[in-house]
Motif scaffolding. Structure first.
Motif, mmCIF file in Angstrom:
data_model
loop_
_atom_site.group_PDB
_atom_site.id
_atom_site.type_symbol
_atom_site.label_atom_id
_atom_site.label_comp_id
_atom_site.label_asym_id
_atom_site.label_seq_id
_atom_site.Cartn_x
_atom_site.Cartn_y
_atom_site.Cartn_z
ATOM 1 N N ASP A 115 84.600 20.704 10.021
ATOM 2 C CA ASP A 115 83.716 21.888 10.739
ATOM 3 C C ASP A 115 84.357 22.248 12.080
ATOM 4 O O ASP A 115 84.200 21.363 13.141
ATOM 5 N N THR A 143 87.060 18.191 4.708
ATOM 6 C CA THR A 143 86.866 19.657 5.470
ATOM 7 C C THR A 143 86.142 19.503 6.708
ATOM 8 O O THR A 143 85.235 18.541 7.027
ATOM 9 N N SER A 203 82.260 12.322 11.704
ATOM 10 C CA SER A 203 82.171 13.431 12.274
ATOM 11 C C SER A 203 81.930 13.434 13.743
ATOM 12 O O SER A 203 81.698 14.627 14.272
ATOM 13 N N LYS A 210 81.055 31.025 9.118
ATOM 14 C CA LYS A 210 81.880 29.842 8.548
ATOM 15 C C LYS A 210 83.018 29.664 9.516
ATOM 16 O O LYS A 210 83.638 30.691 9.734
ATOM 17 N N PHE A 237 85.844 26.544 8.944
ATOM 18 C CA PHE A 237 86.192 25.578 8.387
ATOM 19 C C PHE A 237 87.786 25.089 8.356
ATOM 20 O O PHE A 237 88.422 26.184 8.021
ATOM 21 N N CYS A 238 88.263 23.912 8.167
ATOM 22 C CA CYS A 238 89.594 23.673 7.890
ATOM 23 C C CYS A 238 89.646 22.536 6.902
ATOM 24 O O CYS A 238 89.058 21.459 7.017
ATOM 25 N N SER A 239 90.199 22.826 5.616
ATOM 26 C CA SER A 239 90.243 21.817 4.589
ATOM 27 C C SER A 239 91.599 21.169 4.722
ATOM 28 O O SER A 239 92.797 21.639 4.878
#
Length: 470
Positions: A317, A315, A351, A293, A295-297
């Motif tokens: 990716d 979030t 995205s 994983k 990810f950045c929230s």
């Protein structure tokens, strides 16, 4: 009875003009220079710009890998009628960067506020290395050395905050310094120093130092709601094996520290949390790395000060090559940098990734909000990087020459005669014309309502609501 327009009327007209035009007008006569240089006018011009601007300007700093000490600054304007990418080459203006770091790296940008950019040569610990820079008027101010330095204090780390004290109409820099203990840990409480632009000096107030640590490795702050914020921790509260993470806030008007709670799920992950601003709201980025994983929230505090109002908006990716996020755009896009130094935009809804065609050193990008202003125009210790009247083409050069000629010619008269005999000038700026003239008789003024003669002064301006200003 005077035959010329009152100063407050000129000030009302001038608040609607851009900075570049005001710099030209300032050279016309002593009256105009006095009006435009007045701190009250400068503050009013900022408020008018903020309230009536229909566009948003970003400044982008980037470094080229082989020329890390050469900093490049670009301006991009995002408006509602801009159909293409904000980073279109035709929507770009380069700023002249007049500084060179004493360290072998680059300046760190603390923040930008009302046209001032706070720079810090943070690798030069023996001097303050802090500069307040207004690129729109090409002036800057070198701050004096603070009390706490490596020479006077030994091994230490510090964080900086910068913002605007609206209550006192002042710009302030706060410096929070932590001395290192024998174990290498930061000693709490820290030493706190505050620089005021109005007083031109540093002062200490250790009695109000916060009982918290601040993570200095990020060097990030967020100026929101009149306070600067950093990610920190409370050494007295432990959850699991970690100190409880929180946000340390410093109110620039009241000059007090307070705590703001992180989202409860992030209190034990403060090392991976970065403070930021999301369209005027306090926000944090949480990077979640793992074997499978990346990810950045994006979390936003919807109502400032209420811990229950934290909301996870998106979030992102990062597995597609993005290394970190550095800014936000109006149209639900974030700006990020890849592990190879490419600048990309990422659409949070679809995205979709867009290559912005800028390449630089991975750690050398910075994106921030920007607006032109006159702050530092009359600073006594400010250094003028270049003449206030700038020229970019033959037409602008001719206008600047005409303005100087008028100034020199009218210096032969006293102020009253100068105003009565003042000739009409035309200054083209941003697709509209400002016709400035004096010598109206009292009868002429009384025969026109304010909207009529304001339209005559500035024919293409929108005069709705101008009467309320005078």
């Amino acid at each position: 009875m005077s035959n010329h327009l009152p100063e407050e009327v000129w000030a009302g007209i001038f608040t609607r003009l851009p900075v570049k035009t005001l710099l030209q007008i300032r050279s016309v006569c002593k009256l105009f220079s006095s009006i435009i240089s007045n701190p009250t006018f400068i503050s009013a011009h900022i408020k008018k710009t903020i309230n009536e601007s229909h566009s948003h300007t970003l400044f982008l700093r980037y470094l080229i890998e082989k020329e890390r000490q050469q900093e490049h600054y670009l301006l991009f304007t995002d408006s509602s009628d801009h159909k293409n990418s904000i980073f279109d080459e035709h929507n770009c203006r380069k700023l002249d960067f007049p500084f060179k770091t004493r360290s072998k790296c680059h300046f760190r940008i603390v923040d930008s506020c009302n046209g001032l950019i706070c720079l810090n040569d943070d690798n030069d610990f023996d001097t303050s290395g802090i500069i307040l820079w207004n690129p729109s008027i090409k002036r800057f101010l070198n701050l004096p050395n603070p009390r706490v330095t490596s020479r006077s204090y030994g091994s230490y780390m510090y964080v900086l905050g910068f913002g605007y004290d609206e209550k006192n109409d002042d710009y302030k820099v706060v410096r929070v310094a932590y001395k290192k203990g024998r174990s290498g840990r930061d000693l709490i409480p820290p030493e706190v120093e505050l620089y005021s632009l109005n007083s031109r000096s540093w002062r200490s107030f250790n009695a109000g130092a916060p009982p918290y640590g601040i993570f200095g490795y990020t060097w990030l702050q967020a100026f929101v709601n009149g306070a600067v914020h950093w990610v920190g921790y409370d050494p007295c509260v432990v959850k699991g094996n970690e100190s409880c993470g929180l946000i340390v806030a410093f109110d620039l008007s009241d000059e007090v520290f307070r705590e703001v709670m992180l989202p409860s799920c992030l209190e034990q992950h403060a090392w991976d949390v970065y403070i930021t601003v999301f369209w005027g709201k306090l926000a944090v980025l949480h990077y979640d790395y793992g074997a499978h994983k990346n990810f950045c929230s994006v979390w936003v505090m919807e109502e400032y000060g209420l811990a229950d109002s934290w909301k996870k908006l998106y979030t992102v990716d990062l597995r597609g090559g993005l290394r970190n996020l550095i800014g936000f755009l109006r149209n639900d896009e974030v700006i990020g940098v890849t592990i190879r130094g490419k600048l990309l935009s990422y659409d949070l809804i679809t995205s979709r990734i867009n290559n912005l065609r800028l390449h630089g050193a991975v750690g050398g990008f910075h994106v921030g909000s920007y607006m032109e202003s006159l702050v530092l125009l009359e600073a006594e210790s400010a250094a003028l990087a270049r003449e206030s009247i700038t020229s970019g083409n033959e037409q602008e050069e001719e206008q600047a020459t005409d303005l100087h000629a008028v100034k020199n010619r009218n210096d032969e008269f006293d102020d009253q005669e100068k105003l009565e005999s003042f000739l009409s000038l035309r200054i083209s700026e941003q697709n509209y014309s400002a016709y400035l003239c004096c010598g109206f008789s009292e009868q002429e003024l009384s025969a026109k309502n304010s909207e009529e003669w304001v339209k005559e002064l500035v024919p293409e301006a929108n005069c709705d609501g101008w009467e309320n200003d005078w």
